[in-house]
Structures are given as C-alpha cells and as structure tokens.
Design an enzyme around this catalytic site. Structure first.
Site, PDB file in Angstrom:
ATOM      1  N   CYS A   1       0.840  -1.204   0.000  1.00 56.93           N
ATOM      2  CA  CYS A   1       0.000   0.000   0.000  1.00 56.93           C
ATOM      3  C   CYS A   1       0.879   1.260   0.000  1.00 56.93           C
ATOM      4  CB  CYS A   1      -0.918   0.110   1.200  1.00 56.93           C
ATOM      5  SG  CYS A   1      -1.998  -1.287   1.430  1.00 56.93           S
TER       6      CYS A   1
ATOM      7  N   ARG B   1       3.279   0.487  -5.327  1.00 57.48           N
ATOM      8  CA  ARG B   1       3.207  -0.235  -4.054  1.00 57.48           C
ATOM      9  C   ARG B   1       1.935  -1.072  -3.923  1.00 57.48           C
ATOM     10  NH1 ARG B   1       6.865   1.747  -0.340  1.00 57.48           N
ATOM     11  NH2 ARG B   1       5.658   0.817   1.328  1.00 57.48           N
TER      12      ARG B   1
ATOM     13  N   TRP C   1      -2.889  -2.509  -1.575  1.00 59.30           N
ATOM     14  CA  TRP C   1      -2.568  -3.886  -1.933  1.00 59.30           C
ATOM     15  C   TRP C   1      -3.172  -4.709  -0.810  1.00 59.30           C
ATOM     16  CZ3 TRP C   1       0.032  -8.143  -0.008  1.00 59.30           C
ATOM     17  CH2 TRP C   1       0.347  -9.146  -0.938  1.00 59.30           C
TER      18      TRP C   1
ATOM     19  N   ASN D   1      -0.687   1.697   5.979  1.00 61.14           N
ATOM     20  CA  ASN D   1       0.051   0.651   5.275  1.00 61.14           C
ATOM     21  C   ASN D   1       0.555  -0.326   6.335  1.00 61.14           C
ATOM     22  OD1 ASN D   1       1.931  -0.829   3.691  1.00 61.14           O
ATOM     23  ND2 ASN D   1       3.541   0.632   4.217  1.00 61.14           N
ATOM     24  N   GLY D   2       0.552  -1.630   6.037  1.00 61.78           N
ATOM     25  CA  GLY D   2       1.069  -2.599   7.003  1.00 61.78           C
ATOM     26  C   GLY D   2      -0.028  -3.470   7.569  1.00 61.78           C
TER      27      GLY D   2
ATOM     28  N   GLU E   1      16.036 -15.910 -12.954  1.00 66.91           N
ATOM     29  CA  GLU E   1      15.583 -14.527 -13.075  1.00 66.91           C
ATOM     30  C   GLU E   1      14.758 -14.325 -14.352  1.00 66.91           C
ATOM     31  OE1 GLU E   1      15.168 -12.265 -11.182  1.00 66.91           O
ATOM     32  OE2 GLU E   1      15.062 -10.433 -12.348  1.00 66.91           O
TER      33      GLU E   1
ATOM     34  N   LYS F   1      10.872 -13.176 -14.408  1.00 66.62           N
ATOM     35  CA  LYS F   1      10.415 -11.988 -15.135  1.00 66.62           C
ATOM     36  C   LYS F   1       9.245 -12.345 -16.046  1.00 66.62           C
ATOM     37  CE  LYS F   1      11.807  -9.434 -13.308  1.00 66.62           C
ATOM     38  NZ  LYS F   1      12.779  -9.264 -12.254  1.00 66.62           N
TER      39      LYS F   1
ATOM     40  N   GLU G   1       5.975 -13.230 -14.006  1.00 70.24           N
ATOM     41  CA  GLU G   1       5.316 -12.173 -13.237  1.00 70.24           C
ATOM     42  C   GLU G   1       4.653 -11.112 -14.112  1.00 70.24           C
ATOM     43  OE1 GLU G   1       7.788  -9.811 -10.591  1.00 70.24           O
ATOM     44  OE2 GLU G   1       9.467  -9.963 -11.956  1.00 70.24           O
TER      45      GLU G   1
ATOM     46  N   HIS H   1      15.952 -35.320 -14.392  1.00 65.14           N
ATOM     47  CA  HIS H   1      15.391 -35.871 -13.159  1.00 65.14           C
ATOM     48  C   HIS H   1      13.948 -35.441 -12.942  1.00 65.14           C
ATOM     49  CE1 HIS H   1      19.366 -37.366 -12.285  1.00 65.14           C
ATOM     50  NE2 HIS H   1      19.835 -36.166 -12.600  1.00 65.14           N
TER      51      HIS H   1
ATOM     52  N   LYS I   1       5.440  -3.679  -5.390  1.00 69.11           N
ATOM     53  CA  LYS I   1       6.886  -3.471  -5.472  1.00 69.11           C
ATOM     54  C   LYS I   1       7.575  -3.727  -4.132  1.00 69.11           C
ATOM     55  CE  LYS I   1      10.540  -1.842  -7.645  1.00 69.11           C
ATOM     56  NZ  LYS I   1      11.093  -2.824  -8.593  1.00 69.11           N
TER      57      LYS I   1
HETATM   58  C1  F6R Z   1      10.562  -9.359  -9.027  1.00 68.61           C
HETATM   59  C2  F6R Z   1      10.778  -8.521  -7.880  1.00 68.61           C
HETATM   60  C3  F6R Z   1      10.654  -9.136  -6.543  1.00 68.61           C
HETATM   61  C4  F6R Z   1      11.627  -8.481  -5.558  1.00 68.61           C
HETATM   62  C5  F6R Z   1      11.377  -9.014  -4.154  1.00 68.61           C
HETATM   63  C6  F6R Z   1      12.363  -8.471  -3.151  1.00 68.61           C
HETATM   64  O1  F6R Z   1      10.752  -8.668 -10.218  1.00 68.61           O
HETATM   65  O2  F6R Z   1      11.024  -7.356  -7.998  1.00 68.61           O
HETATM   66  O3  F6R Z   1      10.866 -10.512  -6.596  1.00 68.61           O
HETATM   67  O4  F6R Z   1      12.932  -8.750  -5.954  1.00 68.61           O
HETATM   68  O5  F6R Z   1      10.086  -8.651  -3.762  1.00 68.61           O
HETATM   69  O6  F6R Z   1      12.313  -7.085  -3.074  1.00 68.61           O
HETATM   70  P1  F6R Z   1      13.473  -6.253  -2.424  1.00 68.61           P
HETATM   71  O7  F6R Z   1      14.651  -6.365  -3.281  1.00 68.61           O
HETATM   72  O8  F6R Z   1      12.940  -4.857  -2.332  1.00 68.61           O
HETATM   73  O9  F6R Z   1      13.723  -6.857  -1.065  1.00 68.61           O
END
Ligand code: F6R
Length: 616
Positions: A2, A27, A80, A106-107, A489, A493, A496, A512, A611
C-alpha cells in the site's frame, strides 16, 4: 505494501495527493481512495471521501473535477489488499463512526481482531473487513482535543508493523502520523508538509526529507513539525536533501517504467561502480562497518534475500567463491528466518533488498544479528529500514525503480556483489594482483558494453522472437553454472508480467523430472553463453530437441556454434564467463517484456504483485 500520502499546506491538496498517489501506485493498485477536509454547510469542516476499486484511473474518474471547496488538507491511499477483499468498503481512507477522524494505513495490525471485538463490545459498528479500521475508532475514543496525544496513547495498544497518517476535522491544519517497521517519510516544503510511504510521492515538490523512527509520532502543519517519542518527549531532527531527481519518477518518453529501467542499466552499473573503483584498479567500499583486517578474517558469508534480489545473491555466490574462496550460503529470507540460525561472530550476513523494506529479509537480518554475525544491508534506498537494522551498508546506486518487475536494481546488485567479491579476493590473497586488475577493467567496461547492446538492433531482434512465441502456454528455462540464476531470473520476469507458467532448472537436473513436461514444439529457453560448461549445455540442448522442443538460446555475441543447435538465438554481449549474468539477463528481461507487450498486459503493474513487500 500500500502507498499512503497526506498533505497540509497552502496549496490545494487534491491534485498534489492524486499526483503523489500516481507515484506510489507501484506499491499496490487494487483500490484507491482520497479524503479532503472541506467546508460544510454550517461553516464547519467535514471530510469529502472518494474510494474506488481498481487502479488510480478509477479514482481519478470518480473524484471528478475539484468540488470548488478549498480543502485544508488531504489524505490518499493506494491499496494492496492484505486483510479484507478488494471492495470499495475495504478501500482506505477509513473513518471513525462520527466521520471526524480519517486514517490511511500501510502494514498490518496483527491484534486487530481483539481490538475490533473490544470496540464492537463498546457499540462501535465496523463498515469494513480491514485491520486498519480499528485505528480511526480507537483514535476517536482517545481524542481530547489533541490529535498527536491521542495517537501516542493508541500506539502501545497496536501489535504488528504499520505506518499511518490521520487527520481530525476539528484540527483543520494538522496531520499526525506514526510508524512501526513500515516506511514513512516527511517531505518538508515551503509552507507545506507531505507525509508519505516513499519519497517519490512528493519528489516533484520537495527534496527535503525527514525520516521517522519506530513508534515516533509526527505532527505537521503548514509551517511546523513536531516529533514525539513514545513517552511524549520531543525529538529534534533536521531534514536531509535527497539526490534523486524528479525525472526518475517519470517515464521520460518510454512507454513503460520497465522499459525505461531496462535502458537505465548502463548508468545504474556505472553509478554503482562510481568512485569505488579507482583508476588504478583498487576498490574502496566504505560503509560496510568492517575494516580491511576484519574483512580479511570473514570466513563464511550468508546471503539472505527474496525474489529477484535472491537471484542476484545466487550470482554473488559464484563470484565470491571463485574470486575470494569464501564459502557462501544463499537462502530465501522467508525460510532462513525460521531455520535454526547457525550464523555467528566471524560471519558476514548480507541482506540483499533493493527497497530495504522487505519484511522477510529484514527479519532474516535481525535473526543473524542477534546471533552475533556482522550484518550488511545491500540496498538501493538510503535511510530504508534495512540500513537502520544493519551494522553496515553497501548501496547500489540504480536510482529510483518504479516498474514492479525489478531490472536495473538486479544488475546493480550483481555489480555491488562483484565489487565485494573482488575486494575480498584481494584481501584474502585468493586472486593475483594482475588477475584482480583485469577483472576491475572488465567491470569498468560493463556499463559501456550494455549501452552499446541496448542501442543496437539486438533488442528489436528479441522483440521479434518474443512475438513468435508469445502465445505459448509454458516455458522451460535451463542453464548451468552462472547461467542457473540467470534462468531463474528470466523465468521469474516472464511469469510475473506475462502470467505464463515457467519452470527454471539447472540443465543437469532436467533429466530428473522436468523433461517430462516437454512435447512437440515446447519452447525451452537455454542460457548457453560461452564458458567451461558450454559443451555440457549443448548436450542438454540436444536432449530437449530430441523430444521435439524448440530452443531459444541466449548466446554470446560472436559464437559460431550456437546457430546449429538453436531454433532462435538471443545474443548477449561478450564478457568474461563469470560476469555473463550481468549481460545475459538483459535479453531475458527484454524477452519477458516483449511477450507481455504482445499479450497486451500492463507490465508496470502486474496483477497481485506489489513493489515493496512489507508483509510476511
Ligand atoms: C521481481 C521482484 C521481486 C523483488 C522481491 C524483493 O521482479 O522485484 O521478486 O525482488 O520482492 O524485493 P526487495 O529487493 O525490495 O527486497
């Protein structure tokens, strides 16, 4: 997660808050709301509140044009969902029964069920399913003409981690806010103050920022600010000036933040190297909280992180173990925090987190610190919680990242880990001086290498491949050695932002189990960059092709062999094998981006994600 924002000042808060919410939308974006304190028909004040389900555009439509009344202050929220479904009733701001107190939060308030039952026992009728709604009711009950005092009384009753901003209709020029383990910053302007979850919310208006400690209460008016500790004592603190420029919160001509941030990787790498890598090849990493002698004594390293940052940590392991010969354990923070922690004095624990706010990473760092390990936060955000919880800090300097899918912060993390690995290698005499100087040169070359790549026709070629495969229901990613975290990675990407299921595996593990997934035409992305495992990877390619799979290979520019083995090639710039994760990941970022674009999806705001993950 949020985003919250409050404004008090001489300008009209409406547009400032909506603008700020737009910059906080990364967020959370499943619902949004706005409350403005406006004049009522009796010469008093009332809150005019608008709440909508969906992203900010819906709120903008519903809020309509200015209602003409000059608002004294305002609060905004982009949600969120954690507690309570995505409905208009659950969207913030929440109000007390008499609608005189309005809160955005938030939280999570972990003991909200008990607080809610107690309030219900006193006759309070709740209008939402959220934990946040206990706040306006509690604050209204404690209010005796001083909002900051009421908030100070309520704080000890709350369990969990949260940040909130509150206003009272009887105090039309005052906002009060508090935080515990969730981000909250105050923006100090000329005759105005902002309180928000993150700096971008007000970066266009002011770069003067004040941070709050846990359980402090801040009270802001147009001209003044007071900070109180948990006992009501006053704290004095001067704001600091942040260096991010306001343009970093804009798309600067790119269609999306994600594409802009992919293209910002050369400068993110360059800035992360900055003055740390000196012209003579030596490296200066200050801020770690360890001098050279202590660094040389480090015997074990633990890297804790989540998501993309975890993948950067996996790359870091290859670099540190190869260049410095120090054993490295890399673990997802949400698991590490609940395992028996064996870290202790003499161990270095790196919490890798671009935001510096990820709840699980912070918890894992705390566990290790309590055991006596030296904890360093590797983060992109100055003043974030991770920097406060750690013994030292290693900053990436990627600038603000807004796209939910991390790109430039990932490569900047790998670059920072490479600097650390090289420093350790030298201090431990695990690498020759000539070897270290060669690697330092390669690191210095990397930003330009990527810049050349991104300016070439290669990204368009990736787009063409992506458009040929965007309708496939499943992608398998395979790689070996440093190619493994690159696969992880790349697959993350793609899933998501395109919502296409992916699996990523060390290529040697394929036999396996995952090979059973393949059928005629299944796309398999194989990281087949040059290095000592190249031939092994080619064997794995043969195996998947024998099952009818179509191979999309990520290969090193100039490699002559790959064309004979792959159906498609995504080229990556040539760099030493151990540094290839910094270049090979870029075509995979672009591939995911182009697939999502071809599917018509919103890459900056993928569904269900946020994020900054400030909840467990
Ligand atoms: C994926 C992504 C997330 C963050 C994860 C950790 O693209 O961005 O997987 O890497 O939420 O976030 P941080 O780095 O802020 O701890």
């Amino acid at each position: 997660m949020c985003g919250i924002i409050g404004y008090v000042g001489t300008r009209s808060p409406r547009s400032l808050i909506l603008d700020g919410l737009g910059r906080l939308e990364y967020r959370g974006y499943d619902s949004a709301g706005l409350a403005l304190l406006v004049g009522d028909d009796n010469g008093g004040r009332r809150f005019a509140t608008t709440r909508t389900v969906g992203n900010l555009e819906r709120l903008l439509e519903a809020a309509g044009a200015d209602d003409g009344a000059h608002a004294a202050l305002g609060l905004g929220h982009t949600r969120w969902a954690t507690h309570g479904r995505v409905t208009q009733e659950n969207a913030h701001p929440h109000a007390s029964a008499d609608e005189r107190v309005v809160v955005v939060m938030n939280g999570i308030i972990e003991n909200y069920q008990r607080l809610r039952s107690e309030l219900q026992g006193q006759g309070v009728v709740f209008r939402s399913e959220t934990d946040a709604e206990v706040l306006p009711h509690l604050i209204a009950r404690h209010y005796q003409g001083d909002l900051a005092e009421a908030v100070r009384e309520v704080l000890p009753l709350l369990g969990g981690h949260f940040a909130f901003v509150v206003a009272h209709a009887d105090e039309p020029e005052r906002l009060v806010a508090a935080r515990r383990e969730c981000p909250l910053v105050v923006g100090v302007g000329e005759g105005e103050h902002f309180v928000a979850s993150a700096i971008p919310a007000f970066l266009r208006e002011t770069r003067e920022v004040m941070t709050l400690e846990d359980d402090e209460v801040v009270s802001v008016t147009s001209h003044g600010m007071q900070i109180f500790d948990a006992h009501g004592g006053r704290s004095e603190r001067a704001p600091h000036t942040v260096e991010w420029d306001a343009d970093s919160a804009e798309k600067s001509g790119y269609p999306t933040f994600m594409l802009k941030e992919i293209h910002e990787q050369p400068s993110a790498l360059w800035d992360t190297l900055g003055d740390r890598l000196r012209p003579d090849g030596s490296i200066e990493l200050d801020g770690l909280g360890l001098d050279e002698a202590a660094l040389a004594r480090v015997e074990r390293i633990h890297i804790v992180a989540c998501g993309t940052s975890y993948h950067a940590g996996l790359v870091g392991r290859y670099l540190i173990e190869d260049w410095a010969r120090v054993p490295v354990n890399v673990e997802v923070a949400s698991e590490y925090r609940y395992r028996t922690c064996l870290a202790g004095p003499g161990d270095l624990v790196l919490g890798v987190t671009q935001s510096g706010e990820t709840a699980d990473t912070l918890a894992a760092m705390r566990v290790a610190r309590e055991r006596g390990a030296h904890v360093v936060a590797l983060t992109n955000v100055m003043g974030s919680q991770a920097t406060r919880d750690a013994d030292g800090v290693l900053y990436t300097r990627a600038g603000l990242e807004i796209g939910v899918a991390a790109t430039k912060t990932h490569t900047a993390q790998v670059m920072a880990l490479a600097l650390l690995a090289l420093t350790l290698g030298r201090l431990k005499w695990a690498i020759t001086e000539a070897g270290a100087l060669d690697l330092a040169d390669e690191l210095r070359r990397l930003p330009e290498v990527l810049e050349t790549y991104l300016a070439s026709s290669a990204p368009d070629d990736v787009g063409a491949v992506a458009r040929r495969y965007h309708d496939r229901p499943f992608f398998l990613y395979l790689g070996r050695h440093v190619g493994v975290p690159v696969c992880f990675e790349g697959a993350l990407k793609l899933k998501e932002i395109s919502y296409i299921p992916t699996e990523a595996y060390p290529a040697g593990e394929m036999k396996h189990g995952p090979i059973a997934l393949l059928e005629e035409g299944s796309p398999v992305v194989v990281v087949a960059t040059d290095g000592h495992v190249f031939d092994k990877v080619i064997s794995n390619i043969q195996e998947v092709r024998a099952r009818g799979a179509r191979v999309i290979a990520v290969a090193t520019e100039g490699n002559q062999e790959i064309a004979g083995h792959a159906d498609e090639v995504l080229w990556a710039p040539r760099v030493p094998a151990l540094l290839s994760p910094l270049t090979a990941v870029v075509p995979l970022q672009l591939f995911a981006y182009e697939v999502a674009q071809a599917l018509g999806l919103n890459v900056d705001q993928p569904r269900n994600l946020a994020k900054t993950v400030t909840v467990e």
